[in-house]
Design a protein around this motif. Sequence first.
Motif, PDB file in Angstrom:
ATOM      1  N   SER A 102       0.805  -1.224   0.000  1.00 18.59           N
ATOM      2  CA  SER A 102       0.000   0.000   0.000  1.00 18.59           C
ATOM      3  C   SER A 102       0.835   1.270   0.000  1.00 18.59           C
ATOM      4  N   GLY A 103       2.145   1.133  -0.174  1.00 19.20           N
ATOM      5  CA  GLY A 103       2.995   2.312  -0.198  1.00 19.20           C
ATOM      6  C   GLY A 103       2.975   3.030  -1.540  1.00 19.20           C
ATOM      7  N   ARG A 104       3.556   4.205  -1.555  1.00 20.09           N
ATOM      8  CA  ARG A 104       3.647   4.998  -2.773  1.00 20.09           C
ATOM      9  C   ARG A 104       4.851   4.540  -3.599  1.00 20.09           C
ATOM     10  N   TYR A 105       4.626   4.270  -4.873  1.00 16.08           N
ATOM     11  CA  TYR A 105       5.688   3.895  -5.795  1.00 16.08           C
ATOM     12  C   TYR A 105       6.079   5.115  -6.641  1.00 16.08           C
ATOM     13  N   GLN A 106       7.366   5.249  -6.916  1.00 19.13           N
ATOM     14  CA  GLN A 106       7.844   6.316  -7.796  1.00 19.13           C
ATOM     15  C   GLN A 106       7.585   5.919  -9.240  1.00 19.13           C
ATOM     16  N   ALA A 107       7.104   6.861 -10.047  1.00 19.37           N
ATOM     17  CA  ALA A 107       6.799   6.590 -11.452  1.00 19.37           C
ATOM     18  C   ALA A 107       7.775   7.320 -12.360  1.00 19.37           C
ATOM     19  N   ILE A 108       8.343   6.592 -13.314  1.00 18.29           N
ATOM     20  CA  ILE A 108       9.177   7.164 -14.367  1.00 18.29           C
ATOM     21  C   ILE A 108       8.569   6.761 -15.699  1.00 18.29           C
ATOM     22  N   THR A 109       8.294   7.735 -16.557  1.00 22.61           N
ATOM     23  CA  THR A 109       7.635   7.472 -17.838  1.00 22.61           C
ATOM     24  C   THR A 109       8.575   7.766 -18.992  1.00 22.61           C
ATOM     25  N   ALA A 110       8.335   7.071 -20.108  1.00 21.33           N
ATOM     26  CA  ALA A 110       9.096   7.297 -21.335  1.00 21.33           C
ATOM     27  C   ALA A 110       8.169   7.065 -22.520  1.00 21.33           C
TER      28      ALA A 110
END
Length: 308
Positions: A102-110
């Motif tokens: 339930s934690g926050r995940y870091q998002a990296i987009t390309a």
Amino acid sequence: MTAPRIEERGEVLWLDNGLLRLGLAPQLGGRLLSLAVPGGPELLWRNDELLTDGLETRAGHHPHGGRLGDWLNYGGDKTWPAPQGWSGPGEWAGPPDPVLDSGRYQAITAVTGDAVTVTLTSGDDPRTGLRLSRKFVLERGKRGYTLELTARNTADRPVRWALWNVTQLAADGPGHAEVAGPPEVVGLLAGTGFPAWEPAGDRVRVPHQDVVGKLGFPAATGLLTHVGAGGTLTQAFAVAEDAEYPDQGSRVEIWTECPLPTPLAELGDLDPPARIVEIEVLGPLTTLAPGEETGLTIDCTVEAEGAR
């Protein structure tokens, strides 16, 4: 063909290539919470009491621990470490937990002309020693996506885990799950009983049913399918023939659940919110030295058709 694109709405990322649409919630354990052909029905189960159609939470929720009965089951598709259990540090005592589930995940987009990629990465979990990453790749012209999973040891000690991907789907109508491979089936957990199963050619079929329980498939050959009213979802993955897998050697697991008159005390007061089937892909148990990682790739395809 439509070029794939990413649209950000609040904290939710929507991926779309004209043939398939994915909704990702980095803030809710890196979940995939929506999967559908544009204009078609939803394939995944998600908890409408907790989430809006836009995949935002209906009320403020916070990372938490506790027993299974305390778990806020948002639904969708997520990745956990296996084996699961509560008897010692070699077992993952969740869900719930405040980091991986339930934690926050870091998002990296390309974005390129032919594909969009979103990589969702958890925080460092002190109990398991793991940092999980989930990389989604949606390409032009494909009614499917690739999910690349990674578990990295961020602790100062060796750890031993398997990657475990869990996909929840609605089981309140006709449908079934199918596991490719010979009919070698083990009963793993019987809340109200073990789910019924039947051989179906070169596969094993588990129909939708009102049972709370889990089966394991040690002889699975790398193809896992769910057929339901929203369509067909197929997950393909490589198996390591000589490797050790958790839960009596299970490469695939199927969990079924249904609403009950009272919570199951023997399962931490688990109180199933709906008729749900989980199709679960596991990687091999791997000992990781500090800084080492293990991976698992799942190729997912969708057929937009009714149950058959």
